[in-house]
Design an enzyme around this catalytic site. Sequence first.
Site, short mmCIF file in Angstrom:
data_model
loop_
_atom_site.label_atom_id
_atom_site.label_comp_id
_atom_site.label_asym_id
_atom_site.label_seq_id
_atom_site.Cartn_x
_atom_site.Cartn_y
_atom_site.Cartn_z
N ASP A 174 1.22 -1.39 -0.22
CA ASP A 174 -0.35 0.10 -0.30
C ASP A 174 0.65 1.03 0.16
OD1 ASP A 174 -2.62 1.39 0.19
OD2 ASP A 174 -2.62 1.21 1.95
N LYS A 220 -9.53 7.22 -11.41
CA LYS A 220 -8.86 6.55 -10.98
C LYS A 220 -6.86 5.76 -11.58
CE LYS A 220 -12.60 3.69 -12.44
NZ LYS A 220 -13.53 3.28 -12.40
C1 LIG Z 1 -4.32 11.70 1.61
C2 LIG Z 1 -3.70 12.97 1.53
C3 LIG Z 1 -3.43 13.66 2.10
C4 LIG Z 1 -1.91 14.49 2.13
C5 LIG Z 1 -0.78 13.62 2.66
C6 LIG Z 1 0.36 14.81 1.83
C7 LIG Z 1 1.23 13.80 1.66
C8 LIG Z 1 1.38 13.00 1.49
C9 LIG Z 1 3.17 12.40 0.38
C10 LIG Z 1 3.48 10.97 0.49
C11 LIG Z 1 2.00 9.89 0.21
C12 LIG Z 1 2.89 8.97 1.16
C13 LIG Z 1 2.98 7.76 1.81
C14 LIG Z 1 1.56 7.08 1.78
C15 LIG Z 1 1.60 5.81 1.97
C16 LIG Z 1 0.90 4.70 2.05
C17 LIG Z 1 -0.84 5.32 1.07
C18 LIG Z 1 -1.73 4.47 2.41
C19 LIG Z 1 -3.35 5.44 1.53
C20 LIG Z 1 -3.93 4.65 3.00
O1 LIG Z 1 -3.64 3.89 3.80
S1 LIG Z 1 -5.26 5.16 2.21
C21 LIG Z 1 -6.26 4.17 3.54
C22 LIG Z 1 -7.52 3.98 3.64
N1 LIG Z 1 -8.70 3.60 2.62
C23 LIG Z 1 -9.50 4.45 2.87
O2 LIG Z 1 -9.68 4.66 4.12
C24 LIG Z 1 -10.63 4.77 1.39
C25 LIG Z 1 -11.58 4.88 2.18
N2 LIG Z 1 -12.98 5.23 0.66
C26 LIG Z 1 -13.38 6.20 0.33
O3 LIG Z 1 -12.66 7.41 0.95
C27 LIG Z 1 -13.79 6.66 -0.94
O4 LIG Z 1 -14.79 5.25 -0.76
C28 LIG Z 1 -12.91 6.54 -2.20
C29 LIG Z 1 -12.43 7.88 -1.65
C30 LIG Z 1 -11.62 5.56 -2.49
C31 LIG Z 1 -13.66 7.13 -3.28
O5 LIG Z 1 -14.64 7.90 -3.00
P1 LIG Z 1 -15.67 9.15 -3.65
O6 LIG Z 1 -16.74 9.67 -3.38
O7 LIG Z 1 -13.98 9.90 -3.56
O8 LIG Z 1 -15.28 8.32 -5.14
P2 LIG Z 1 -16.53 7.51 -6.00
O9 LIG Z 1 -16.98 6.90 -5.00
O10 LIG Z 1 -17.55 8.70 -7.13
O11 LIG Z 1 -15.68 6.21 -6.50
C32 LIG Z 1 -15.10 7.32 -7.46
C33 LIG Z 1 -14.97 5.61 -8.39
O12 LIG Z 1 -14.05 5.03 -8.16
C34 LIG Z 1 -14.79 3.41 -8.11
N3 LIG Z 1 -14.15 2.96 -6.44
C35 LIG Z 1 -14.17 3.78 -5.70
N4 LIG Z 1 -14.75 2.48 -4.71
C36 LIG Z 1 -13.99 1.57 -5.68
C37 LIG Z 1 -13.22 0.09 -5.35
N5 LIG Z 1 -13.29 -0.09 -3.01
N6 LIG Z 1 -13.33 -0.88 -5.27
C38 LIG Z 1 -13.30 -0.58 -7.18
N7 LIG Z 1 -13.82 -0.03 -7.94
C39 LIG Z 1 -13.80 1.51 -6.91
C40 LIG Z 1 -15.93 3.78 -8.18
O13 LIG Z 1 -17.34 2.47 -8.87
C41 LIG Z 1 -15.93 4.89 -9.92
O14 LIG Z 1 -15.47 4.53 -10.60
P3 LIG Z 1 -16.40 5.10 -11.81
O15 LIG Z 1 -15.93 7.16 -12.27
O16 LIG Z 1 -16.33 4.30 -13.46
O17 LIG Z 1 -18.20 5.21 -11.65
#
Ligand SMILES: CCCCC/C=C\C/C=C\C/C=C\C/C=C\CCCC(=O)SCCNC(=O)CCNC(=O)[C@H](O)C(C)(C)COP(=O)(O)OP(=O)(O)OC[C@H]1O[C@@H](n2cnc3c(N)ncnc32)[C@H](O)[C@@H]1OP(=O)(O)O
Length: 254
Positions: A174, A220
């Site tokens: 991840d 996506k």
């Molecule tokens: C976060 C950034 C903040 C700033 C940070 C700053 C610096 C960072 C710098 C570097 C990064 C450093 C390290 C990275 C380290 C680790 C990364 C960890 C990341 C995580 O650990 S993160 C935690 C776990 N994560 C969650 O806690 C998510 C919970 N969830 C939600 O927050 C929503 O669920 C969300 C946002 C996912 C979507 O929500 P939404 O409202 O924006 O979008 P929507 O539902 O409209 O979907 C739009 C299109 O995606 C498709 N879609 C959606 N979900 C799907 C699924 N599961 N399977 C298949 N397709 C899916 C739909 O079907 C549609 O597809 P289509 O457009 O084709 O119809």
Amino acid sequence: MARNVGRIFSGFRCSGSLPFGKTQLKTRCPRLLLRTTPERTVVQALSSIFSHKSRDFSLPNSSWGEEMMRLYNHYSSQSGEAAEGQEDQGEQWTRLPSYNRSLKYATGGVYLSKIIQSKARLFTRNIRDTGAAFEYVLFFRRDKQRCVCIFQAGHLLEGPPGHVHGGAIATMIDTVTGTHASLLSAPVMTANLNINYRSPIPLGSTVLVESTMDKEEGKKTFLSCRVTSTDGSKLHTEAAALFVSINVSHLLRG
Ligand SMILES: CCCCC/C=C\C/C=C\C/C=C\C/C=C\CCCC(=O)SCCNC(=O)CCNC(=O)[C@H](O)C(C)(C)COP(=O)(O)OP(=O)(O)OC[C@H]1O[C@@H](n2cnc3c(N)ncnc32)[C@H](O)[C@@H]1OP(=O)(O)O
């Protein structure tokens, strides 16, 4: 209060988009106006804002074993900055500094960190005992759209006796795919992570975690990831990940 909220969001526009959105970055954060490549922008943004005055965990420490150091030197020798005025063709690896959650160093971040828990830390970087858990460094290569992570798994990551816990492996996948997606697609969150565990990873060993971008469709970003032995001969784990771009206000909705 209204002024404070305004400062929070102006800070978050900067801090949240710094590593990601090039357009936003150019228009909203003038001090980061750099004629540069996306990955160098990320490196500089992470260094100057998020890692300011804090430790870069991606640099070698005394716990790094021979194989970790050999690979670090291997990728470092193929990385570097383009000379002044010279176009960077992206044909080199760029080491990414560690992301430290130091919001207080971003404009307005001090208010935000009060709202979100100022003691929070990225959990792969929160163990003081070096070498005990996640030791890793990421390199990015723009021309190949690839990220590679050298990962040494410490003794606190045990699952089955003598081997790495599947949750720790998932965490690294991840982290690598999440960082890669962030470089490509502005702030993202993991929507789906599908993992196949093929062969166990010995505790204490060093492995490669490699991420490749498969496709982008609107919000996506689809990536695939492989965890292998350092010579590539053994496949430990493979995964497919979907990241969805978010507006940072998404995180404030609760
Ligand atoms: C976060 C950034 C903040 C700033 C940070 C700053 C610096 C960072 C710098 C570097 C990064 C450093 C390290 C990275 C380290 C680790 C990364 C960890 C990341 C995580 O650990 S993160 C935690 C776990 N994560 C969650 O806690 C998510 C919970 N969830 C939600 O927050 C929503 O669920 C969300 C946002 C996912 C979507 O929500 P939404 O409202 O924006 O979008 P929507 O539902 O409209 O979907 C739009 C299109 O995606 C498709 N879609 C959606 N979900 C799907 C699924 N599961 N399977 C298949 N397709 C899916 C739909 O079907 C549609 O597809 P289509 O457009 O084709 O119809």
